[in-house]
Design a protein around this motif. Structure first.
Motif, PDB file in Angstrom:
ATOM      1  N   THR A 262       0.848  -1.186   0.000  1.00 52.31           N
ATOM      2  CA  THR A 262       0.000   0.000   0.000  1.00 52.31           C
ATOM      3  C   THR A 262       0.888   1.242   0.000  1.00 52.31           C
ATOM      4  OG1 THR A 262      -0.002   0.177   2.390  1.00 52.31           O
ATOM      5  CG2 THR A 262      -1.711  -1.197   1.407  1.00 52.31           C
ATOM      6  N   PRO A 263       0.287   2.378  -0.296  1.00 54.81           N
ATOM      7  CA  PRO A 263       1.074   3.621  -0.199  1.00 54.81           C
ATOM      8  C   PRO A 263       1.330   4.019   1.250  1.00 54.81           C
ATOM      9  CG  PRO A 263      -0.990   3.944  -1.414  1.00 54.81           C
ATOM     10  CD  PRO A 263      -1.055   2.617  -0.786  1.00 54.81           C
ATOM     11  N   PHE A 264       0.842   3.218   2.208  1.00 56.67           N
ATOM     12  CA  PHE A 264       0.951   3.650   3.609  1.00 56.67           C
ATOM     13  C   PHE A 264       2.045   2.880   4.344  1.00 56.67           C
ATOM     14  CE2 PHE A 264      -3.628   3.456   2.432  1.00 56.67           C
ATOM     15  CZ  PHE A 264      -3.763   4.790   2.125  1.00 56.67           C
ATOM     16  N   ASP A 265       3.301   2.968   3.846  1.00 56.87           N
ATOM     17  CA  ASP A 265       4.356   2.207   4.510  1.00 56.87           C
ATOM     18  C   ASP A 265       5.155   3.057   5.482  1.00 56.87           C
ATOM     19  OD1 ASP A 265       3.619  -0.049   3.198  1.00 56.87           O
ATOM     20  OD2 ASP A 265       4.944   0.318   1.489  1.00 56.87           O
ATOM     21  N   GLY A 266       5.087   4.354   5.308  1.00 53.95           N
ATOM     22  CA  GLY A 266       5.945   5.231   6.095  1.00 53.95           C
ATOM     23  C   GLY A 266       5.405   5.495   7.483  1.00 53.95           C
ATOM     24  N   LYS A 267       5.983   6.515   8.066  1.00 53.90           N
ATOM     25  CA  LYS A 267       5.515   6.918   9.391  1.00 53.90           C
ATOM     26  C   LYS A 267       5.274   8.414   9.368  1.00 53.90           C
ATOM     27  CE  LYS A 267       7.782   3.351  12.138  1.00 53.90           C
ATOM     28  NZ  LYS A 267       6.683   2.422  11.882  1.00 53.90           N
ATOM     29  N   THR A 268       4.327   8.852  10.156  1.00 48.76           N
ATOM     30  CA  THR A 268       4.041  10.273  10.219  1.00 48.76           C
ATOM     31  C   THR A 268       4.280  10.746  11.641  1.00 48.76           C
ATOM     32  OG1 THR A 268       2.315   9.862   8.624  1.00 48.76           O
ATOM     33  CG2 THR A 268       2.306  12.019   9.685  1.00 48.76           C
ATOM     34  N   VAL A 269       4.885  11.906  11.747  1.00 56.79           N
ATOM     35  CA  VAL A 269       5.114  12.453  13.089  1.00 56.79           C
ATOM     36  C   VAL A 269       4.125  13.583  13.323  1.00 56.79           C
ATOM     37  CG1 VAL A 269       6.774  13.546  14.625  1.00 56.79           C
ATOM     38  CG2 VAL A 269       7.540  11.839  12.961  1.00 56.79           C
ATOM     39  N   ILE A 270       3.270  13.382  14.283  1.00 54.90           N
ATOM     40  CA  ILE A 270       2.307  14.431  14.630  1.00 54.90           C
ATOM     41  C   ILE A 270       2.553  14.815  16.083  1.00 54.90           C
ATOM     42  CG2 ILE A 270      -0.129  15.058  14.834  1.00 54.90           C
ATOM     43  CD1 ILE A 270      -0.706  12.814  12.802  1.00 54.90           C
TER      44      ILE A 270
ATOM     45  N   PHE B 267       3.501   8.001  14.296  1.00 56.32           N
ATOM     46  CA  PHE B 267       2.428   7.060  14.014  1.00 56.32           C
ATOM     47  C   PHE B 267       2.740   6.284  12.753  1.00 56.32           C
ATOM     48  CE2 PHE B 267       0.345  10.603  16.245  1.00 56.32           C
ATOM     49  CZ  PHE B 267      -0.175   9.906  17.322  1.00 56.32           C
ATOM     50  N   SER B 268       2.363   5.020  12.758  1.00 58.17           N
ATOM     51  CA  SER B 268       2.512   4.235  11.539  1.00 58.17           C
ATOM     52  C   SER B 268       1.384   4.607  10.573  1.00 58.17           C
ATOM     53  CB  SER B 268       2.456   2.754  11.897  1.00 58.17           C
ATOM     54  OG  SER B 268       1.702   2.077  10.942  1.00 58.17           O
ATOM     55  N   ASP B 269       1.759   4.810   9.323  1.00 56.84           N
ATOM     56  CA  ASP B 269       0.769   5.229   8.329  1.00 56.84           C
ATOM     57  C   ASP B 269      -0.344   4.206   8.141  1.00 56.84           C
ATOM     58  OD1 ASP B 269       1.877   7.603   7.922  1.00 56.84           O
ATOM     59  OD2 ASP B 269       2.694   7.212   5.928  1.00 56.84           O
ATOM     60  N   GLN B 270       0.023   2.937   8.302  1.00 57.16           N
ATOM     61  CA  GLN B 270      -0.986   1.895   8.117  1.00 57.16           C
ATOM     62  C   GLN B 270      -2.168   2.099   9.059  1.00 57.16           C
ATOM     63  OE1 GLN B 270       1.078  -1.735   8.814  1.00 57.16           O
ATOM     64  NE2 GLN B 270       1.973  -1.817   6.766  1.00 57.16           N
ATOM     65  N   TYR B 271      -1.823   2.313  10.329  1.00 59.14           N
ATOM     66  CA  TYR B 271      -2.894   2.487  11.310  1.00 59.14           C
ATOM     67  C   TYR B 271      -3.613   3.809  11.109  1.00 59.14           C
ATOM     68  CZ  TYR B 271      -1.228  -1.664  13.657  1.00 59.14           C
ATOM     69  OH  TYR B 271      -0.895  -2.950  13.931  1.00 59.14           O
ATOM     70  N   LEU B 272      -2.824   4.814  10.770  1.00 58.59           N
ATOM     71  CA  LEU B 272      -3.408   6.127  10.540  1.00 58.59           C
ATOM     72  C   LEU B 272      -4.427   6.061   9.398  1.00 58.59           C
ATOM     73  CD1 LEU B 272      -2.731   8.550  12.200  1.00 58.59           C
ATOM     74  CD2 LEU B 272      -1.199   9.348  10.395  1.00 58.59           C
ATOM     75  N   SER B 273      -4.045   5.317   8.338  1.00 56.68           N
ATOM     76  CA  SER B 273      -4.942   5.228   7.177  1.00 56.68           C
ATOM     77  C   SER B 273      -6.267   4.580   7.577  1.00 56.68           C
ATOM     78  CB  SER B 273      -4.278   4.437   6.048  1.00 56.68           C
ATOM     79  OG  SER B 273      -4.275   3.056   6.356  1.00 56.68           O
ATOM     80  N   ILE B 274      -6.198   3.626   8.491  1.00 53.60           N
ATOM     81  CA  ILE B 274      -7.438   2.966   8.928  1.00 53.60           C
ATOM     82  C   ILE B 274      -8.348   3.963   9.624  1.00 53.60           C
ATOM     83  CG2 ILE B 274      -8.421   1.247  10.498  1.00 53.60           C
ATOM     84  CD1 ILE B 274      -5.977  -0.478   9.980  1.00 53.60           C
ATOM     85  N   VAL B 275      -7.759   4.735  10.533  1.00 56.28           N
ATOM     86  CA  VAL B 275      -8.579   5.682  11.300  1.00 56.28           C
ATOM     87  C   VAL B 275      -9.162   6.748  10.374  1.00 56.28           C
ATOM     88  CG1 VAL B 275      -8.565   7.384  13.152  1.00 56.28           C
ATOM     89  CG2 VAL B 275      -7.277   5.273  13.404  1.00 56.28           C
ATOM     90  N   VAL B 276      -8.294   7.300   9.515  1.00 47.11           N
ATOM     91  CA  VAL B 276      -8.774   8.345   8.610  1.00 47.11           C
ATOM     92  C   VAL B 276      -9.844   7.782   7.672  1.00 47.11           C
ATOM     93  CG1 VAL B 276      -8.130   9.903   6.744  1.00 47.11           C
ATOM     94  CG2 VAL B 276      -6.666   9.677   8.750  1.00 47.11           C
ATOM     95  N   GLY B 277      -9.576   6.598   7.138  1.00 45.11           N
ATOM     96  CA  GLY B 277     -10.537   5.963   6.230  1.00 45.11           C
ATOM     97  C   GLY B 277     -11.882   5.768   6.907  1.00 45.11           C
ATOM     98  N   THR B 278     -11.848   5.319   8.151  1.00 42.25           N
ATOM     99  CA  THR B 278     -13.095   5.095   8.878  1.00 42.25           C
ATOM    100  C   THR B 278     -13.851   6.401   9.065  1.00 42.25           C
ATOM    101  OG1 THR B 278     -12.039   3.293  10.055  1.00 42.25           O
ATOM    102  CG2 THR B 278     -14.097   4.123  10.972  1.00 42.25           C
ATOM    103  N   ILE B 279     -13.096   7.437   9.455  1.00 42.93           N
ATOM    104  CA  ILE B 279     -13.764   8.727   9.681  1.00 42.93           C
ATOM    105  C   ILE B 279     -14.414   9.219   8.385  1.00 42.93           C
ATOM    106  CG2 ILE B 279     -13.383  11.158  10.247  1.00 42.93           C
ATOM    107  CD1 ILE B 279     -11.161  10.188  12.154  1.00 42.93           C
TER     108      ILE B 279
END
Lengths: 284, 257
Positions: free
Chosen positions: A117-125, A130-142
């Protein structure tokens, strides 16, 4: 770390949402929901890994295919069992789920696949990573929930769907094409499962049994939230996800999988209508 | 009598093995109010459900404006211009009053006409306008009945089927609702088929009446004449006749039995 629990909870919430949508409208419980999730993940995998499609194209294709499949399922199979005893429906959907798994293992094989997936990296907030994979799940759900909320409240057909699930007979009297609406609800519910499957794919990997455990916990989430309540399903999902996470971290091995059900049992004993459930009464 | 808008001939409807309607025929002329009277379990609701397509008759035919509709789904029948106000109101409890009314106009494609009818309906029942954004489930029984009638009216039907609009309402409210029913009939020219247990009220507003007993029509006449009949007075209006010895004759039977 908290995010991981929330993310997994979001998946449970999405699948629970699928349960609730169908239950509210047709009073059927679709135990094949988890297997629709699995189908969604596989279709996306096939499009992306085998055919070399773009991630988003594969994503869209899988959602559309599974949604159509859900509608077809309603038209061809489930419409015939409306009015039959609940038990028949439970058996039927469990059986359908088993058929889907067999179909998947024949078509795609029983290996375990990884979806890139395009969500392999990490994001710093705010200093936290945060791992992008998990972030994508939360954002996608919202995003998905926002869309569904707007759809159900502000479009004519969305309000008609609410009306149909509140009073099927009256919906008929209003000239609402109830059968079509049911198929539509099945399609939405299946599409939600597919989205959940694809978002979950990078985390748990794709195999034919990926839907089983998820569906069971999502069912617990739906009950926890008060079966029939849409926000309840989502909150229930997140609660289950967090319970699982904390149980895995702070309790001995093996409690991780049991903890959600223990909480569910407690919940049923203390507040059987669930977090958001209401015991409505019909006015005469 | 002009050409009948609705013609029901010899329908037989079953609940499983139980025959609820045993060969009922009647006609509803355009622009009239026709009522079907009967006690509990006489089959009144079943007749309406058979007409609107919720139940299918085993035998017989239902013709609406020249089209046979006995095997159609209720949403299709409704699209032909026949609205059904079901027994027990059956509003959508978690939608607002306004949304309920909008659902009534679900099949319409003319926003201007819908907006105009919404105003008309609020004119008939001002209380609904006050409560337009309230959930329908929170309304009182009478208000829900008003909502159910208004919702059916929003489809701009040529014929309305009303199933016991007086059910569970106070006499004052019943009067109010029936006044509106008459206005709908007179002002908008909507044909009305009214099913009632409240025979007194129904016979006063309707033009023609049928009496249904245990799935059969046992009497049919204009309402004026029905009001004069001894049987109707005794069994449906509760007007007691004094016998020769100053007592009611307990053996008295209905003439059609």
């Amino acid at each position: 770390m908290l995010l991981n629990g929330v993310a997994v909870g979001c998946i449970y919430g999405l699948v629970a949402l699928g349960f609730v949508l169908i239950y509210k409208a047709t009073e059927l419980v679709n135990f094949a929901q988890g297997d629709l999730l699995m189908l969604g993940a596989f279709v996306a995998y096939m499009a992306i890994a085998w055919w070399g499609w773009d991630y988003w194209l594969g994503f869209g294709l899988a959602v559309v295919v599974v949604a159509l499949f859900g509608a077809l399922l309603d038209r061809s199979v489930l419409r015939k069992v409306i009015g039959q005893p609940q038990f028949a429906v439970v058996m039927l959907t469990i059986g359908l789920g088993a058929m889907f798994r067999t179909f998947a293992s024949v078509t795609w094989g029983s290996e375990i696949y990884t979806l890139t997936t395009p969500f392999d990296g990490k994001t710093v907030i705010a200093g936290a990573t945060f791992s992008d994979q998990y972030l994508s799940i939360v954002v996608g759900t919202i995003l998905l929930c926002g869309t569904l909320y707007a759809f159900f409240n502000y479009t004519r057909i969305g309000v008609a769907m609410q009306a149909t699930s509140q009073n099927q007979l009256a919906a008929y009297y209003m000239g609402i094409p109830v059968k079509l609406i049911f198929s539509f609800i099945w399609a939405i519910s299946a599409a939600t499962a597919a989205v959940a499957g694809i978002l979950l794919a990078p985390v748990t990997l794709i195999d034919i049994n990926m839907g089983l455990a998820v569906a069971l916990k999502a069912f617990a989430a739906a009950v926890l939230g008060g079966f029939g309540s849409i926000p309840g399903a989502l909150v229930g999902g997140i609660v289950i996800g967090l319970i699982e996470l904390f149980a895995g971290r702070f309790l001995p091995d093996g409690f991780k999988d049991a903890a959600p059900y223990v909480v569910l049992l407690l919940m049923l004993a203390v507040r059987p209508q669930g977090l958001f459930g209401s015991l409505g009464r019909k006015k005469v | 009598m002009t050409e009948a808008q609705l013609k029901v001939s010899n329908i037989e409807t079953y609940y499983g093995p139980i025959m609820a309607i045993r060969g009922v025929s009647f006609e509803v002329p355009k622009g009239d109010i026709v009522t079907i009277l009967g006690a509990n379990g006489a089959g009144k609701t079943t007749v309406l459900k058979t007409v609107s397509g919720v139940m299918d008759p085993q035998k017989g035919s239902v013709t609406f404006e020249g089209r046979e509709i006995q095997r159609m789904d209720p949403d299709k029948v409704m699209r032909l211009g026949m609205s059904h106000v079901p027994e027990g109101r059956e509003v959508f409890p978690f939608l607002s009053v306004r949304e309920n009314l909008r659902m009534g106009a679900y099949t319409r494609r003319d926003p201007d006409g819908v907006a105009k009818d919404l105003e008309t309906v609020f004119g008939y029942f001002p209380v609904l306008k006050e409560r337009a954004d309230q959930r329908a489930g929170s309304l009182s029984g009478g208000e829900q009945q008003m909502l159910a009638i208004s919702r059916a009216l929003m489809a701009n039907p040529r014929m309305m089927l009303l199933d016991e609009p007086s059910l569970g309402l106070s006499p004052k409210l019943v009067k109010e609702i029936f006044d509106i029913i008459v206005r709908i009939n007179k002002e908008r020219g909507v044909t009305i088929l009214l099913v009632e247990q409240n025979a007194n009220m129904a016979l006063q507003v309707a033009d023609y009446g049928y009496v249904l007993e245990v799935g059969r029509i046992v009497m049919a006449d204009t309402c004026e004449r029905l009001l004069q009949k001894e049987d109707i007075k005794e069994f449906y209006l509760g007007i007691k006749e004094e016998g020769a010895r100053g007592q009611r004759r307990w053996k008295k039977r209905k003439t059609w039995r």
